[in-house]
Design an enzyme around this catalytic site. Structure first.
Site, mmCIF file in Angstrom:
data_model
loop_
_atom_site.group_PDB
_atom_site.id
_atom_site.type_symbol
_atom_site.label_atom_id
_atom_site.label_comp_id
_atom_site.label_asym_id
_atom_site.label_seq_id
_atom_site.Cartn_x
_atom_site.Cartn_y
_atom_site.Cartn_z
ATOM 1 C CE LYS A 152 -3.637 7.994 6.789
ATOM 2 N NZ LYS A 152 -4.790 7.059 6.670
ATOM 3 C CB SER A 210 -11.532 7.364 -3.161
ATOM 4 O OG SER A 210 -10.317 7.837 -2.604
ATOM 5 C CE1 TYR A 227 -14.910 3.129 -2.480
ATOM 6 C CE2 TYR A 227 -12.996 3.622 -3.844
ATOM 7 C CZ TYR A 227 -13.555 3.397 -2.603
ATOM 8 O OH TYR A 227 -12.768 3.432 -1.487
ATOM 9 C CE LYS A 285 -6.161 1.832 -0.526
ATOM 10 N NZ LYS A 285 -6.590 1.854 0.835
ATOM 11 C CD GLU A 310 5.897 -3.708 3.615
ATOM 12 O OE1 GLU A 310 5.247 -4.567 4.239
ATOM 13 O OE2 GLU A 310 6.340 -2.667 4.141
ATOM 14 N NE ARG A 349 -5.818 9.616 3.481
ATOM 15 C CZ ARG A 349 -4.525 9.847 3.281
ATOM 16 N NH1 ARG A 349 -4.070 11.097 3.234
ATOM 17 N NH2 ARG A 349 -3.677 8.842 3.130
ATOM 18 C CE LYS A 400 -3.618 2.424 2.490
ATOM 19 N NZ LYS A 400 -4.664 2.348 3.523
HETATM 20 C C1 PBG Z 1 -7.323 3.539 5.676
HETATM 21 C C2 PBG Z 1 -7.683 3.283 4.276
HETATM 22 C C3 PBG Z 1 -7.526 4.193 3.232
HETATM 23 C C4 PBG Z 1 -8.075 3.612 2.117
HETATM 24 C C5 PBG Z 1 -8.520 2.332 2.473
HETATM 25 N N1 PBG Z 1 -8.257 2.146 3.834
HETATM 26 C C6 PBG Z 1 -7.023 5.576 3.238
HETATM 27 C C7 PBG Z 1 -5.683 5.851 3.752
HETATM 28 O O1 PBG Z 1 -4.832 4.976 3.896
HETATM 29 O O2 PBG Z 1 -5.464 7.016 4.068
HETATM 30 C C8 PBG Z 1 -8.151 4.276 0.784
HETATM 31 C C9 PBG Z 1 -9.204 3.809 -0.140
HETATM 32 C C10 PBG Z 1 -9.523 4.740 -1.224
HETATM 33 O O3 PBG Z 1 -8.916 5.819 -1.425
HETATM 34 O O4 PBG Z 1 -10.461 4.413 -1.954
HETATM 35 N N2 PBG Z 1 -6.515 2.669 6.340
#
Ligand code: PBG
Length: 330
Positions: A224, A281, A320, A255, A240, A207, A197
């Site tokens: 992050k 998203s 989505y 992701k 990972e 968010r 990720k």
């Molecule tokens: C949080 C999480 C995130 C997403 C899935 N789980 C956001 C982040 O890590 O800040 C993102 C999913 C998306 O953008 O559709 N742990």
């Protein structure tokens, strides 16, 4: 007489031959549907940065889940929007046996017992700081966070989740979670690990959906990047992913999607568990926005990107667009 050694265009002559030799076919079985859940009754709120995507209260969630099942969509990934007054540094609310996530799991299982329920396991929706881990002295504390994630996983398993999906990127959390599940007798609960990720700007609209962005406060990290991966890196994704499999992950994930399909293919080539890809998203929002302006053909671009994700090696696609795609192709 000179002629091309191969006339590759023969296999492209018409739709019949093209479909006959097509390598990648999209079906409802490919999809994992993310769902956003909120408190309340009769609530169906459109997320401003995710047009035509909604947050549902539990009663409306019931209808949504039934509709998904009818469309052949048999797996959901649950996220909850937690009220501000229930947020703290340690994500205490995440462990509430009667919390929104726990009730959402039961709601889905109740209306649709065969629906595969996966749950997001991370602290950010519960964190007053919008981080995936507990913070002390301006840092995200790894091992304490992993312990909370394990407790959270147990709580989701108790409520009836089939899979937990840790999306936090703490080191060693898959082993911590796996041990906890085994110790509690949840030997059939799966783990879909967000293994590779990346720290991505494509998560913005998500968010917004959960009101979970990192807060802007002194001594709180603004992003992050100390736990999610540097998007410049490739071998790190393999490291990972191998680690998560060794620790007990059943499915691994890359992701975001489209900008990371090289990583998906790298992993697919060497990894022997199912690979999930999350079309996030921001990817959704970009297509919606461009289509709204009339600059792109929504359905065509959507199908092209989903197909590209599967072609790159995705066994599972979290998207989505799941419903839109299935409606389009059925
Ligand atoms: C949080 C999480 C995130 C997403 C899935 N789980 C956001 C982040 O890590 O800040 C993102 C999913 C998306 O953008 O559709 N742990």
């Amino acid at each position: 007489m000179m002629f091309p050694l191969r006339r590759n265009r023969r296999l492209r002559t018409n739709e019949a031959i093209r479909s006959l030799v097509r390598e990648t076919i999209i079906t409802p079985n490919d999809f994992l549907v993310p769902l956003f859940v909120v408190e309340g009754k009769g609530v169906k709120q459109e997320i401003p940065s995710m047009p035509n995507y909604f947050r549902y209260s539990l009663d409306i969630l019931e209808n949504e889940v039934k509709e998904l099942w009818k469309l052949g969509l048999k797996s959901v990934l649950l996220f909850v929007k937690v009220p501000d007054n229930l947020k703290d540094n340690k994500g205490t609310e995440a462990l509430n046996p009667n919390g929104l996530m726990q009730r959402a799991i039961k709601t889905v299982k109740n209306v649709c017992p065969d629906m595969l329920v996966m749950t997001d396991v991370a602290l950010d929706p519960y964190s007053s700081y919008g981080h995936d881990g507990i913070i002390a002295n301006g840092k995200i504390i790894n091992d304490d966070t992993a312990n909370v994630l394990a407790e959270m996983s147990i709580s989701h398993a108790q409520a009836g989740a089939n899979f937990v999906a840790p999306s936090d990127m703490m080191d060693g959390r898959i082993l911590t979670i796996r041990e906890a599940l085994e110790n509690e007798g949840f030997i059939d609960t799966g783990i879909m690990s967000y293994s590779a990720k990346y720290a991505s700007a494509f998560y913005g609209p998500f968010r917004d959906a959960l009101d979970s962005a990192p807060v802007d406060m002194v001594d709180i990290p603004k992003d992050k990047k100390t736990y999610q991966m540097d998007y410049a890196n490739r071998f790190e994704a393999i490291r990972e992913t191998e680690m998560d499999i060794n620790e007990g992950a059943d499915i691994v994930m890359v992701k975001p999607g489209i900008a990371y399909l090289d990583i998906v293919r790298d992993i697919k080539n060497i990894i022997e568990v199912p690979v999930a890809v999350y079309q996030v998203s921001g990817e959704y929002a970009m297509i919606k926005a461009a289509a709204e302006k009339g600059w792109l053909n929504h359905d065509a671009v959507m199908l092209e990107q989903i197909t590209a994700i599967k072609r790159a090696g995705a066994d599972v696609i979290a998207s989505y667009f799941s419903k839109d795609v299935i409606k389009l192709i059925s």
